[in-house]
Motif scaffolding. Sequence first.
Motif, PDB file in Angstrom:
ATOM      1  N   PRO A   2      38.510  59.012  18.613  1.00 12.20           N
ATOM      2  CA  PRO A   2      38.368  60.144  17.693  1.00 12.20           C
ATOM      3  C   PRO A   2      36.969  60.742  17.589  1.00 12.20           C
ATOM      4  O   PRO A   2      36.794  61.751  16.911  1.00 12.20           O
ATOM      5  CB  PRO A   2      38.773  59.528  16.347  1.00 12.20           C
ATOM      6  CG  PRO A   2      38.322  58.102  16.454  1.00 12.20           C
ATOM      7  CD  PRO A   2      38.524  57.731  17.903  1.00 12.20           C
ATOM      8  N   VAL A   3      35.971  60.116  18.208  1.00 10.08           N
ATOM      9  CA  VAL A   3      34.614  60.660  18.097  1.00 10.08           C
ATOM     10  C   VAL A   3      33.848  60.418  19.399  1.00 10.08           C
ATOM     11  O   VAL A   3      33.999  59.381  20.041  1.00 10.08           O
ATOM     12  CB  VAL A   3      33.841  60.059  16.892  1.00 10.08           C
ATOM     13  CG1 VAL A   3      33.562  58.583  17.079  1.00 10.08           C
ATOM     14  CG2 VAL A   3      32.544  60.811  16.645  1.00 10.08           C
ATOM     15  N   ILE A   4      33.066  61.424  19.777  1.00  7.17           N
ATOM     16  CA  ILE A   4      32.115  61.294  20.885  1.00  7.17           C
ATOM     17  C   ILE A   4      30.734  61.572  20.306  1.00  7.17           C
ATOM     18  O   ILE A   4      30.536  62.583  19.625  1.00  7.17           O
ATOM     19  CB  ILE A   4      32.384  62.307  22.016  1.00  7.17           C
ATOM     20  CG1 ILE A   4      33.763  62.085  22.643  1.00  7.17           C
ATOM     21  CG2 ILE A   4      31.284  62.224  23.086  1.00  7.17           C
ATOM     22  CD1 ILE A   4      34.176  63.186  23.616  1.00  7.17           C
ATOM     23  N   MET A   5      29.792  60.668  20.579  1.00 14.18           N
ATOM     24  CA  MET A   5      28.406  60.921  20.184  1.00 14.18           C
ATOM     25  C   MET A   5      27.550  61.099  21.436  1.00 14.18           C
ATOM     26  O   MET A   5      27.566  60.249  22.327  1.00 14.18           O
ATOM     27  CB  MET A   5      27.817  59.783  19.359  1.00 14.18           C
ATOM     28  CG  MET A   5      26.335  60.033  19.025  1.00 14.18           C
ATOM     29  SD  MET A   5      25.552  58.750  18.047  1.00 14.18           S
ATOM     30  CE  MET A   5      26.122  59.220  16.423  1.00 14.18           C
ATOM     31  N   VAL A   6      26.811  62.204  21.485  1.00 14.45           N
ATOM     32  CA  VAL A   6      25.789  62.403  22.502  1.00 14.45           C
ATOM     33  C   VAL A   6      24.514  61.786  21.928  1.00 14.45           C
ATOM     34  O   VAL A   6      24.025  62.234  20.891  1.00 14.45           O
ATOM     35  CB  VAL A   6      25.577  63.896  22.824  1.00 14.45           C
ATOM     36  CG1 VAL A   6      24.470  64.066  23.863  1.00 14.45           C
ATOM     37  CG2 VAL A   6      26.875  64.531  23.311  1.00 14.45           C
ATOM     38  N   LEU A   7      24.020  60.731  22.584  1.00 17.45           N
ATOM     39  CA  LEU A   7      22.909  59.959  22.039  1.00 17.45           C
ATOM     40  C   LEU A   7      21.665  60.097  22.908  1.00 17.45           C
ATOM     41  O   LEU A   7      21.565  59.494  23.980  1.00 17.45           O
ATOM     42  CB  LEU A   7      23.312  58.484  21.925  1.00 17.45           C
ATOM     43  CG  LEU A   7      22.295  57.544  21.290  1.00 17.45           C
ATOM     44  CD1 LEU A   7      22.039  57.922  19.825  1.00 17.45           C
ATOM     45  CD2 LEU A   7      22.776  56.098  21.391  1.00 17.45           C
ATOM     46  N   GLY A   8      20.727  60.909  22.440  1.00 14.80           N
ATOM     47  CA  GLY A   8      19.428  61.008  23.089  1.00 14.80           C
ATOM     48  C   GLY A   8      18.492  59.970  22.495  1.00 14.80           C
ATOM     49  O   GLY A   8      18.889  59.181  21.629  1.00 14.80           O
TER      50      GLY A   8
ATOM     51  N   GLY B 163      43.575  44.772  27.531  1.00 11.34           N
ATOM     52  CA  GLY B 163      43.349  46.202  27.321  1.00 11.34           C
ATOM     53  C   GLY B 163      42.147  46.451  26.446  1.00 11.34           C
ATOM     54  O   GLY B 163      41.446  45.523  26.030  1.00 11.34           O
ATOM     55  N   GLN B 164      41.923  47.712  26.152  1.00 14.28           N
ATOM     56  CA  GLN B 164      40.783  48.103  25.320  1.00 14.28           C
ATOM     57  C   GLN B 164      41.224  49.078  24.247  1.00 14.28           C
ATOM     58  O   GLN B 164      42.191  49.812  24.420  1.00 14.28           O
ATOM     59  CB  GLN B 164      39.676  48.717  26.182  1.00 14.28           C
ATOM     60  CG  GLN B 164      40.094  49.958  26.952  1.00 14.28           C
ATOM     61  CD  GLN B 164      38.944  50.590  27.706  1.00 14.28           C
ATOM     62  OE1 GLN B 164      37.813  50.626  27.240  1.00 14.28           O
ATOM     63  NE2 GLN B 164      39.236  51.109  28.893  1.00 14.28           N
ATOM     64  N   ASN B 165      40.503  49.057  23.142  1.00 15.22           N
ATOM     65  CA  ASN B 165      40.818  49.942  22.028  1.00 15.22           C
ATOM     66  C   ASN B 165      39.516  50.413  21.364  1.00 15.22           C
ATOM     67  O   ASN B 165      39.285  50.159  20.188  1.00 15.22           O
ATOM     68  CB  ASN B 165      41.712  49.205  21.009  1.00 15.22           C
ATOM     69  CG  ASN B 165      42.190  50.124  19.909  1.00 15.22           C
ATOM     70  OD1 ASN B 165      42.376  51.311  20.124  1.00 15.22           O
ATOM     71  ND2 ASN B 165      42.354  49.582  18.723  1.00 15.22           N
ATOM     72  N   PRO B 166      38.652  51.105  22.115  1.00 16.42           N
ATOM     73  CA  PRO B 166      37.382  51.552  21.532  1.00 16.42           C
ATOM     74  C   PRO B 166      37.608  52.644  20.492  1.00 16.42           C
ATOM     75  O   PRO B 166      38.544  53.433  20.605  1.00 16.42           O
ATOM     76  CB  PRO B 166      36.613  52.086  22.739  1.00 16.42           C
ATOM     77  CG  PRO B 166      37.665  52.489  23.716  1.00 16.42           C
ATOM     78  CD  PRO B 166      38.809  51.548  23.505  1.00 16.42           C
ATOM     79  N   TYR B 167      36.744  52.677  19.489  1.00 11.52           N
ATOM     80  CA  TYR B 167      36.894  53.677  18.433  1.00 11.52           C
ATOM     81  C   TYR B 167      35.929  54.851  18.605  1.00 11.52           C
ATOM     82  O   TYR B 167      36.032  55.851  17.892  1.00 11.52           O
ATOM     83  CB  TYR B 167      36.701  53.036  17.055  1.00 11.52           C
ATOM     84  CG  TYR B 167      35.269  52.728  16.721  1.00 11.52           C
ATOM     85  CD1 TYR B 167      34.462  53.662  16.056  1.00 11.52           C
ATOM     86  CD2 TYR B 167      34.699  51.511  17.062  1.00 11.52           C
ATOM     87  CE1 TYR B 167      33.143  53.386  15.756  1.00 11.52           C
ATOM     88  CE2 TYR B 167      33.376  51.228  16.750  1.00 11.52           C
ATOM     89  CZ  TYR B 167      32.611  52.165  16.103  1.00 11.52           C
ATOM     90  OH  TYR B 167      31.298  51.893  15.807  1.00 11.52           O
ATOM     91  N   ALA B 168      34.983  54.758  19.545  1.00  7.62           N
ATOM     92  CA  ALA B 168      34.018  55.843  19.748  1.00  7.62           C
ATOM     93  C   ALA B 168      33.569  55.869  21.198  1.00  7.62           C
ATOM     94  O   ALA B 168      33.489  54.833  21.851  1.00  7.62           O
ATOM     95  CB  ALA B 168      32.800  55.667  18.839  1.00  7.62           C
ATOM     96  N   SER B 169      33.289  57.082  21.685  1.00 10.04           N
ATOM     97  CA  SER B 169      32.653  57.268  22.994  1.00 10.04           C
ATOM     98  C   SER B 169      31.202  57.622  22.749  1.00 10.04           C
ATOM     99  O   SER B 169      30.884  58.379  21.828  1.00 10.04           O
ATOM    100  CB  SER B 169      33.313  58.412  23.773  1.00 10.04           C
ATOM    101  OG  SER B 169      34.552  58.040  24.293  1.00 10.04           O
TER     102      SER B 169
END
Length: 198
Positions: free
Chosen positions: A94-100, A38-44
């Motif tokens: 818990p967090v999404i970052m839009v990364l330009g 499985g996966q357990n990422p902390y950020a998108s």
Amino acid sequence: MLSPDQAIKRLFEGNQRYTSGKTKKRDFAATRQALTGGQNPYASILSCADSRVGPELCFDEGRGDLFVSRVAGNYVSTDILASLEYGVAVLNIPVIMVLGHTSCGAVGAAVSAYEKQAEFPGHIQNIVTELMPSVRAAASQAPKGGTLLHAATIENVRQNVQRLQEATPILARAVQDGKLRVVGGVYHLDTGRVEAIT
């Protein structure tokens, strides 16, 4: 599970390691088996498809740490939104970052379309159409001392952060409940630093 603030702090600490050349040593063979369960990422991360921008690298993370969606111009489409919703609703991210990023070719194409009425073949024009509102907004604000490309890159990040914060039903509710923060960043190709965009 990390809080939104802890997740943001971890991202920027990883970027600091990356820019200083003090990245963690990783044994990918050792973690391969663990990740089969499985996966357990902390950020998108909603990132541009540009090959010079690798979110896992610029935040000094390994496989399984980041849930990354990429499209040229780092904008929200229906499919990208569905992926990010999955990250929040199922993986509890818990967090999404839009990364330009600086020198973005997709945003540059939209700037060329705005300034010179340039047209692009195939489906590339779709990307330009999606990015045009950011270019128009940046142009109307008359960039101070910078280029329209840089101003439009920042505006594109801001507009997509707002779009995600207001995306119903899943993301907007998570933001209102304090379970999710949506933030913006711009990756500087020359230094590797991620600049927070507010």
